[in-house]
Design a protein around this motif. Structure first.
Motif, PDB file in Angstrom:
ATOM      1  N   TRP A 160      -8.738 -27.123 -22.674  1.00 57.80           N
ATOM      2  CA  TRP A 160      -7.907 -26.539 -21.619  1.00 57.80           C
ATOM      3  C   TRP A 160      -6.490 -26.294 -22.142  1.00 57.80           C
ATOM      4  N   ARG A 162     -12.615 -31.928 -23.349  1.00 59.98           N
ATOM      5  CA  ARG A 162     -12.362 -30.939 -22.295  1.00 59.98           C
ATOM      6  C   ARG A 162     -10.871 -30.701 -22.064  1.00 59.98           C
ATOM      7  N   PRO A 163     -10.026 -31.737 -21.958  1.00 55.13           N
ATOM      8  CA  PRO A 163      -8.596 -31.461 -21.786  1.00 55.13           C
ATOM      9  C   PRO A 163      -7.980 -30.747 -22.987  1.00 55.13           C
ATOM     10  N   ASP A 204      -6.439 -23.351 -24.415  1.00 52.44           N
ATOM     11  CA  ASP A 204      -6.561 -22.102 -23.655  1.00 52.44           C
ATOM     12  C   ASP A 204      -5.219 -21.720 -23.030  1.00 52.44           C
TER      13      ASP A 204
END
Length: 108
Positions: free
Chosen positions: A41, A37-38, A44
């Protein structure tokens, strides 16, 4: 060869083992989602940064420097962390090219 009872027992043990493996794979997928998940992120944020106009990126450096100075004065621990951000950024810029996937040349 083997008695029917032993074969049945082995069949049950195999089914239990396969169920355990399936559960472990599901748990691993959940953990993998949490770990990545990090990274998603960060990717992105990086893609949004690359999409900004050059003028905004050019002005972002001095603005970040001013905000950093302001926060260093107001936050005791945060100021120390912010002081190391330029070092971390330069380390990232040095490491980033090595992390890119290079396409393998096709063998003929």
């Amino acid at each position: 060869m083997y008695p029917r009872e032993q074969l049945t027992l082995l069949e049950h043990r195999k089914a239990i083992l396969q169920a355990r493996i399936t559960l472990q794979r599901i748990e691993l997928a959940g953990h993998l989602h949490g770990v990545t998940r990090p990274l998603v992120w960060i990717d992105d944020v990086r893609s949004r940064w690359q999409g900004m106009p050059s003028a905004v990126r050019l002005l972002a450096g001095p603005m970040i420097f001013l905000v950093q100075r302001l926060l260093e004065r107001r936050l005791s621990m945060g100021g120390r962390v912010l002081a190391w951000l330029p070092v971390a950024w330069r380390a990232w810029k040095w490491v980033a090219p090595f992390l890119k996937k290079n396409p393998r040349p096709e063998e003929t």
